[in-house]
Design a protein around this motif. Structure first.
Motif, PDB file in Angstrom:
ATOM      1  N   MET A   1       0.858  -1.170   0.000  1.00  0.00           N
ATOM      2  CA  MET A   1       0.000   0.000   0.000  1.00  0.00           C
ATOM      3  C   MET A   1       0.901   1.229   0.000  1.00  0.00           C
ATOM      4  SD  MET A   1      -2.934   1.278   2.656  1.00  0.00           S
ATOM      5  CE  MET A   1      -4.184   0.091   2.251  1.00  0.00           C
ATOM      6  N   ASN A   2       0.813   1.988  -1.094  1.00  0.00           N
ATOM      7  CA  ASN A   2       1.646   3.190  -1.227  1.00  0.00           C
ATOM      8  C   ASN A   2       0.830   4.392  -0.855  1.00  0.00           C
ATOM      9  OD1 ASN A   2       4.196   2.800  -2.193  1.00  0.00           O
ATOM     10  ND2 ASN A   2       3.505   2.510  -4.283  1.00  0.00           N
ATOM     11  N   ILE A   3       1.293   5.140   0.128  1.00  0.00           N
ATOM     12  CA  ILE A   3       0.529   6.332   0.479  1.00  0.00           C
ATOM     13  C   ILE A   3       1.399   7.555   0.228  1.00  0.00           C
ATOM     14  CG2 ILE A   3      -0.750   7.486   2.300  1.00  0.00           C
ATOM     15  CD1 ILE A   3      -1.283   4.827   3.530  1.00  0.00           C
ATOM     16  N   LEU A   4       0.952   8.395  -0.698  1.00  0.00           N
ATOM     17  CA  LEU A   4       1.721   9.601  -1.009  1.00  0.00           C
ATOM     18  C   LEU A   4       1.013  10.782  -0.372  1.00  0.00           C
ATOM     19  CD1 LEU A   4       1.726   7.807  -4.102  1.00  0.00           C
ATOM     20  CD2 LEU A   4       3.781   9.154  -3.896  1.00  0.00           C
ATOM     21  N   CYS A   5       1.658  11.347   0.612  1.00  0.00           N
ATOM     22  CA  CYS A   5       0.991  12.398   1.384  1.00  0.00           C
ATOM     23  C   CYS A   5       1.012  13.722   0.650  1.00  0.00           C
ATOM     24  CB  CYS A   5       1.689  12.577   2.723  1.00  0.00           C
ATOM     25  SG  CYS A   5       1.839  11.039   3.609  1.00  0.00           S
ATOM     26  N   CYS A   6      -0.026  14.486   0.896  1.00  0.00           N
ATOM     27  CA  CYS A   6      -0.035  15.819   0.300  1.00  0.00           C
ATOM     28  C   CYS A   6       0.885  16.720   1.119  1.00  0.00           C
ATOM     29  CB  CYS A   6      -1.444  16.385   0.261  1.00  0.00           C
ATOM     30  SG  CYS A   6      -2.105  16.731   1.885  1.00  0.00           S
ATOM     31  N   GLU A   7       1.216  17.863   0.575  1.00  0.00           N
ATOM     32  CA  GLU A   7       2.239  18.718   1.202  1.00  0.00           C
ATOM     33  C   GLU A   7       1.894  19.160   2.600  1.00  0.00           C
ATOM     34  OE1 GLU A   7       4.126  20.560  -2.799  1.00  0.00           O
ATOM     35  OE2 GLU A   7       3.754  21.926  -1.115  1.00  0.00           O
ATOM     36  N   SER A   8       0.610  19.464   2.832  1.00  0.00           N
ATOM     37  CA  SER A   8       0.254  19.995   4.148  1.00  0.00           C
ATOM     38  C   SER A   8       0.456  18.941   5.228  1.00  0.00           C
ATOM     39  CB  SER A   8      -1.185  20.492   4.155  1.00  0.00           C
ATOM     40  OG  SER A   8      -2.050  19.438   3.824  1.00  0.00           O
ATOM     41  N   LEU A   9       0.230  17.684   4.868  1.00  0.00           N
ATOM     42  CA  LEU A   9       0.411  16.631   5.863  1.00  0.00           C
ATOM     43  C   LEU A   9       1.892  16.426   6.143  1.00  0.00           C
ATOM     44  CD1 LEU A   9      -0.885  14.554   7.665  1.00  0.00           C
ATOM     45  CD2 LEU A   9      -0.807  12.916   5.801  1.00  0.00           C
TER      46      LEU A   9
END
Lengths: 203, 463
Positions: free
Chosen positions: B426-434
């Motif tokens: 499971m690949n989770i690419l976080c957004c910048e704010s996170l």
């Protein structure tokens, strides 16, 4: 199986041709002649084309380079030579010096190693390799062009020609002459005539 | 100029000893270099030296673009003289030798110079051009020379003309592999049909912003076509009147299909048995939701053999309005990868879950924009039974991009982790704010990594 070969066997024939042979030191099938191997090859072509096959290339100044077949066949010229059976010992390349040949091999290796996936990272890595690859002096660049042309490696030819094209694009003729040290052999009248004939290009 | 002199197999005039290396390259290579440069710059090389004055005349690539006329701001106030451009093209074509033209590109406005442009295109065809790229901004109408449609050498034709496309009686392009039409208005069913059937070896067809107003029924039938792209988003918004044109597609060897549109036309993909990738992007105009939904369902019906599907924009949203038409959706037996290139909203979540039921063999799922804040999943909402079966039995990889860390996203991902029994990654690419908030990030990471996983070998990666 290959571990069973002793040095005597390796001397007698190239072990590259024998991946599928049932070899044992006592096997009566030792000592194949070249024609027997060629015969075997024509009957079972795929068994010989194993991925570990290497090709020897010889530059114009006598230096030899051993490369994987997969890398060598990036060159259509070499590919045809292999298919025509001219690649038994080594392939002579009288038009390419060792300096240029080693660079060409470096290019082909990198392009073969990089998988063709739509992986962004691999693509960008290859792009930056290409950009650095052509950061050479003009003389070397032209030699690379000629080598890519002779060896028929389309991607290398396009890359090097594009590099030269980028050096010509957008420059005035005077700037182009300076960059490439081109001698202007027009008389002033002749030059004026050419300018007039193609007026719009010089606006 | 060192020992590398011996590597060159060039017959060269020794009178040019002081010439740079470049002039020593054989003509064919100089042509290749010049093929990467616009024609205006190529002509400039005429003046470099006598040798160069001979080289450029047999360059096989011609690229004429009158945008260069409008390069300066001064030109906006005082429109420059078109005659200059016309003279230039005339001069280049007449000074050129008789060798074949390989690539011909012309981009200009068509005014009083229509007959000149007509003759230039004819000239290119007569020089056995292989790639013809015409971008003509037309005031009224412009008829292409009929020789274009009978060329024995053309392999790629690109036409961008904002007028009605008129065809001669016979259209036969035996070597045409790529056809790209932009902005053209199709005149009628008959002639348009003739175009598609007059290209026996066509492999790639692209239709962008074309005007289908006059068409009722069109069949695109080609056993050689591999790639089809239809881009149907008219510049001025969705069309008003009912202008459904029925497009039937019979392309047994089609590998790639891309559709972007409103979709105002009804597309039936009747035969796409080799389809591998499909990209569907649909926008839903306000008053036409039911119609759009039925068009989308019809389109999806024909794609049942596809292996990779990418849906974007409001495609899922349009399915919301499909109601009981969702029963009509086929089962995509071969589909292993689904990409959702849009933000999942509260309104689309349910439709999405129903949609996932169509993919029993789904192995890889990709969310490119994450969930909108208005989605509200609570732990109880998603139980094993409400999840589509493919998630629990086939899903191997899930990529979640633009991960916000909001509760519904976490809840959804937790549910997947609990129930997906063959999930590997499971690949989770976080957004910048996170990413910029390490405390919250760590909380979220912990929450997801401590879930009891349905699949023992599953790896959760954050980046």
């Amino acid at each position: 199986m290959l571990k069973n070969l002793n040095s005597k066997h390796i001397q007698r024939f190239s072990y590259k041709y024998l991946p599928q042979f049932p070899i044992s030191p006592n096997s009566p099938k030792l000592g194949f002649s070249r024609s027997q191997i060629a015969n075997y090859r024509s009957n079972f072509p795929t068994t010989i084309m194993s991925s570990s096959k290497t090709i020897v290339l010889r530059s114009s100044d006598g230096e030899t380079f051993e490369v994987d077949e997969a890398v060598a066949v990036e060159s259509q010229t070499i590919k045809h030579m292999i298919e025509d059976g001219c690649a038994d010992t080594s392939i002579p390349l009288p038009n390419v010096t060792s300096k240029i040949l080693s660079k060409v091999i470096e290019y082909c290796k990198k392009h073969v190693e990089t998988p063709n996936a739509d992986e962004k990272v691999a693509e960008e890595d290859l792009k930056s390799f290409d950009a650095d690859f052509v950061k050479v002096d003009q003389s070397t660049l032209f030699d690379l062009i000629l080598a890519a042309n002779y060896l028929n490696i389309k991607s290398l030819l396009d890359l090097t020609c594009q590099t030269v094209a980028d050096m010509i694009k957008g420059k005035t003729p005077e700037e182009i002459r300076k960059t490439f040290n081109i001698k202007n052999d027009f008389t002033p009248e002749e030059e004026e005539e050419v300018r007039r004939e193609n007026a719009w290009a010089f606006e | 100029m060192s020992d590398t002199g011996q590597t060159r197999c060039v017959i060269q005039d020794t009178g040019h000893d002081s010439d740079g290396d470049i002039s020593q390259l054989p003509d064919c290579i100089l042509h290749h270099i010049l093929s990467f440069i616009p024609t205006k710059d190529v002509v400039k090389t005429a003046i470099l030296s006598k040798k160069w004055n001979n080289v450029w005349t047999s360059v096989s690539n011609l690229d004429f673009d009158d945008a260069l006329l409008y390069a300066n701001e001064a030109d906006a106030r005082d429109p420059p003289d078109e005659t200059c451009f016309i003279n230039f093209v005339e001069r280049v074509l007449s000074l050129r030798d008789a060798s074949n033209i390989k690539n011909f590109r012309l981009s200009c406005r068509v005014f009083f110079n229509a007959s000149c442009i007509h003759s230039w295109i004819s000239s290119a065809i007569m020089h056995n051009v292989q790639t013809l790229d015409l971008c003509l901004f037309v005031d009224d109408s412009f008829v292409l020379p009929s020789s274009v449609f009978r060329s024995q050498t053309l392999t790629s034709l690109k036409l961008e003309m904002n007028c009605v496309l008129e065809f001669p009686t016979v259209i036969y392009l035996p070597y045409l592999k790529t056809l790209h039409l932009s902005l053209v208005t199709f005149a009628n069913d008959g002639s348009t049909q003739k175009l598609f059937s007059g290209c026996p070896v066509l492999e790639e067809l692209t239709l962008v912003d074309c005007e289908w107003l006059n068409l009722k029924n069109i069949t695109i039938a080609s056993s050689t076509l591999k790639r089809l792209t239809i881009d149907d988003l008219p510049y001025f918004g969705p069309p008003d009147g009912p202008k459904d044109c029925k497009i039937k597609i019979y392309t047994s060897n089609l590998v790639y299909l891309k559709y972007t549109g409103y979709p105002s036309n009804d597309i039936f993909v009747c035969d796409a048995s080799s389809l591998v990738k499909a990209y569907i992007s649909v926008l839903v105009p306000h008053e036409k939701q039911k119609e759009v939904a039925s068009h989308v369902v019809n389109l999806l019906k024909g794609l049942s053999k596809v292996a990779f599907l990418n849906v974007s924009d409001h495609t899922i949203e349009s399915l919301v309005f499909a109601d009981n038409m969702l029963v009509d959706l086929p089962v995509f037996m071969n589909l292993t990868r689904l990409d959702l290139t849009m933000e999942i909203r509260k309104s689309t979540v349910e439709a999405l879950m129903k949609f996932l039921y169509c993919f029993p063999n789904l192995q890889s799922l990709y969310f490119s924009e994450g969930f909108n804040h208005d989605v509200c999943f609570v732990d109880n909402d998603l139980t094993c039974s409400s999840l589509p079966k493919c998630i629990s039995s086939c899903l191997k990889m899930l990529t979640f991009k633009n991960f916000d860390g909001n509760d519904s996203e976490i809840c959804f991902l937790k549910c997947i982790l609990r129930h997906a029994s063959v999930l590997k990654k499971m690949n989770i690419l976080c957004c910048e704010s996170l990413f910029g908030d390490p405390n919250r990030l760590n909380e979220v990471k912990k929450a997801l990594q401590t879930v009891s996983k349905g699949s023992k070998s599953c790896v959760v990666m954050f980046s």
